[in-house]
Design a protein around this motif. Structure first.
Motif, PDB file in Angstrom:
ATOM      1  N   VAL A  56      -5.295  12.770   2.803  1.00  0.00           N
ATOM      2  CA  VAL A  56      -4.381  11.632   2.871  1.00  0.00           C
ATOM      3  C   VAL A  56      -5.206  10.348   2.875  1.00  0.00           C
ATOM      4  CG1 VAL A  56      -2.594  10.473   4.217  1.00  0.00           C
ATOM      5  CG2 VAL A  56      -2.653  12.970   4.116  1.00  0.00           C
ATOM      6  N   ASN A  57      -4.906   9.458   1.935  1.00  0.00           N
ATOM      7  CA  ASN A  57      -5.627   8.196   1.812  1.00  0.00           C
ATOM      8  C   ASN A  57      -4.645   7.052   1.576  1.00  0.00           C
ATOM      9  OD1 ASN A  57      -8.514   8.865   1.991  1.00  0.00           O
ATOM     10  ND2 ASN A  57      -8.117  10.097   0.168  1.00  0.00           N
ATOM     11  N   THR A  58      -5.163   5.833   1.629  1.00  0.00           N
ATOM     12  CA  THR A  58      -4.370   4.638   1.393  1.00  0.00           C
ATOM     13  C   THR A  58      -4.753   4.042   0.047  1.00  0.00           C
ATOM     14  OG1 THR A  58      -4.270   4.195   3.767  1.00  0.00           O
ATOM     15  CG2 THR A  58      -3.737   2.379   2.297  1.00  0.00           C
ATOM     16  N   LEU A  94       4.023   7.942   9.858  1.00  0.00           N
ATOM     17  CA  LEU A  94       3.498   6.810   9.083  1.00  0.00           C
ATOM     18  C   LEU A  94       3.041   5.656   9.975  1.00  0.00           C
ATOM     19  CD1 LEU A  94       2.922   5.519   6.327  1.00  0.00           C
ATOM     20  CD2 LEU A  94       5.302   4.726   6.294  1.00  0.00           C
ATOM     21  N   TYR A 111      -0.219   6.751  11.666  1.00  0.00           N
ATOM     22  CA  TYR A 111      -1.324   6.804  10.700  1.00  0.00           C
ATOM     23  C   TYR A 111      -1.831   5.402  10.393  1.00  0.00           C
ATOM     24  CZ  TYR A 111      -3.661   7.111   6.157  1.00  0.00           C
ATOM     25  OH  TYR A 111      -4.562   6.983   5.125  1.00  0.00           O
ATOM     26  N   TRP A 112      -0.892   4.469  10.141  1.00  0.00           N
ATOM     27  CA  TRP A 112      -1.299   3.117   9.770  1.00  0.00           C
ATOM     28  C   TRP A 112      -2.018   2.408  10.921  1.00  0.00           C
ATOM     29  CZ3 TRP A 112      -2.004   1.012   5.269  1.00  0.00           C
ATOM     30  CH2 TRP A 112      -2.202  -0.368   5.194  1.00  0.00           C
ATOM     31  N   TYR A 149       0.854  -1.186   0.000  1.00  0.00           N
ATOM     32  CA  TYR A 149       0.000   0.000   0.000  1.00  0.00           C
ATOM     33  C   TYR A 149       0.892   1.238   0.000  1.00  0.00           C
ATOM     34  CZ  TYR A 149      -3.518  -3.366   1.625  1.00  0.00           C
ATOM     35  OH  TYR A 149      -4.354  -4.450   1.736  1.00  0.00           O
ATOM     36  N   THR A 150       0.388   2.314  -0.606  1.00  0.00           N
ATOM     37  CA  THR A 150       1.067   3.594  -0.461  1.00  0.00           C
ATOM     38  C   THR A 150       0.117   4.561   0.222  1.00  0.00           C
ATOM     39  OG1 THR A 150       2.225   5.409  -1.580  1.00  0.00           O
ATOM     40  CG2 THR A 150       0.379   4.412  -2.770  1.00  0.00           C
ATOM     41  N   VAL A 151       0.632   5.283   1.181  1.00  0.00           N
ATOM     42  CA  VAL A 151      -0.119   6.321   1.877  1.00  0.00           C
ATOM     43  C   VAL A 151       0.242   7.630   1.201  1.00  0.00           C
ATOM     44  CG1 VAL A 151      -0.495   7.505   4.065  1.00  0.00           C
ATOM     45  CG2 VAL A 151      -0.100   5.023   4.028  1.00  0.00           C
ATOM     46  N   GLN A 156      -5.518   3.645  10.980  1.00  0.00           N
ATOM     47  CA  GLN A 156      -6.308   3.100   9.881  1.00  0.00           C
ATOM     48  C   GLN A 156      -6.721   1.662  10.142  1.00  0.00           C
ATOM     49  OE1 GLN A 156      -7.038   6.166   8.438  1.00  0.00           O
ATOM     50  NE2 GLN A 156      -7.181   4.907   6.615  1.00  0.00           N
ATOM     51  N   GLU A 191      -1.066  11.766  -0.307  1.00  0.00           N
ATOM     52  CA  GLU A 191      -1.973  12.914  -0.283  1.00  0.00           C
ATOM     53  C   GLU A 191      -2.446  13.218  -1.694  1.00  0.00           C
ATOM     54  OE1 GLU A 191      -2.947  16.833  -1.363  1.00  0.00           O
ATOM     55  OE2 GLU A 191      -0.847  16.208  -1.543  1.00  0.00           O
TER      56      GLU A 191
END
Length: 331
Positions: A193-195, A222, A225-226, A184-186, A229, A188
């Protein structure tokens, strides 16, 4: 202990640049006064370290100064080679870089440490994907990784679940995450900001010039954030609760076919059924009725859903259909 802290202080300045005494103290979990003493000791040892006063001041090494990799303990050497994942590194386009780095580190180690780190690689292996999933393959993963590292925007054609299923997005990728073999890339996009799943990128173009470069927010965390999520995802998954009856055989198989939260719920809420010897009743979390039906059918006759009634009816209908299918003689 103090020698290890001095080395850590030196490596912090070497990798991060200018840092204040307070920042160093917080990082090393000591007092500011201890940092002052440590800096003085480094000065006396001939380390080219200087400090500036004022709100924008701090300690900094002279430009170009690098310390050699010394003071590496056996545990640290083993942990470093255990953490090196050749599979993911190769997928990111860093396989040869990883191998070269390990060779250089081994060459700088005493013979005993080099031998121990080699044994780690031969005796421990982390295989990230699950048994029934080989993980992701994406031709664009190295390009995404390069964009993350060099802070370059990418223009992608992305496939998603909702309509329209194919959309164009301009992404500023902040980081990459490997989760159970899936990349996955996080990033903007348009201020949010989304995954994004890397293997759902259908086309990719790295943007050049001044417009292509972005500044990654210094306070973006990071791992934090993860973790947030993942917690939100798990919360959204649970849409209800089911009351079930489990046979002894069904409970034994539970850990093989059910998620950990279901197994934990059974362990916490199980009580004697009172109607069938050896059976237990328990309350477990469920997602959608469709998902729960498929999960409970894995246990066959080892589980009976008592509630909700809608789920019980769905499973009964499926079971009746299976009975009709298998009662017909083969021609």
């Amino acid at each position: 202990m103090r020698a290890s802290r001095l080395l850590s202080l030196l490596l912090l300045l070497q990798t991060r640049g200018r840092m204040t005494a307070r920042q160093l103290a917080d990082e090393l979990e000591v007092s500011v006064r201890t940092i002052y003493r440590d800096v003085e000791s480094l000065h006396e040892a001939g380390i080219p370290l200087y400090g500036d006063a004022g709100p924008t001041g701090g300690y900094q090494l002279l430009d170009g100064y690098r310390t050699r990799l010394t003071g590496l303990s056996a545990d640290e050497a083993e942990a470093m080679f255990l953490a090196a994942l050749p599979g993911p590194a190769a997928e990111l386009g860093l396989g040869s870089v990883m191998a070269a780095a390990q060779l250089k580190v081994k060459a700088a180690m005493p013979a005993e440490l080099a031998d121990r780190s080699g044994r780690i690689q031969q005796r421990f292996l982390l295989d990230a994907p699950g048994w029934y999933d080989d993980g992701d393959t994406s031709p664009f993963l190295p390009a995404v990784a390069d964009a993350v590292w060099n802070q370059r925007r990418i223009k992608v054609l992305y496939r998603r679940w909702t309509a329209p299923t194919e959309v164009e997005r301009t992404l500023a990728p902040y980081g990459i995450v490997l989760k159970t073999g899936k990349w996955y890339t996080v990033a903007e996009s348009a201020g949010r900001v989304n995954t994004y799943r890397v293997n759902q990128i259908l086309e990719l173009e790295t943007l050049d010039g001044a417009d292509g470069r972005f500044e990654r927010p210094a306070d973006f965390d990071l791992p934090g954030y993860w973790a947030h999520q993942v917690a939100e995802f798990r919360t959204r998954l649970v849409q209800g609760e089911a009351l079930i009856r489990l046979s002894p055989a069904g409970r034994r198989r539970l850990g093989e076919v059910m998620a950990a939260d279901v197994v934990n719920a059974v362990d916490k809420t199980a009580e004697d059924d009172g109607e069938r010897a050896g059976w237990v009743r328990a309350r477990v979390p469920i997602e959608s009725l469709t998902h729960a039906e498929g999960e409970f059918l894995k246990l066959g006759a080892g589980v009976e859903v008592l509630a909700p009634e809608a789920l019980r009816e769905r499973i009964a209908e499926t079971a009746a259909g299976l009975a009709r299918l298998y009662s017909v003689s083969r021609r």
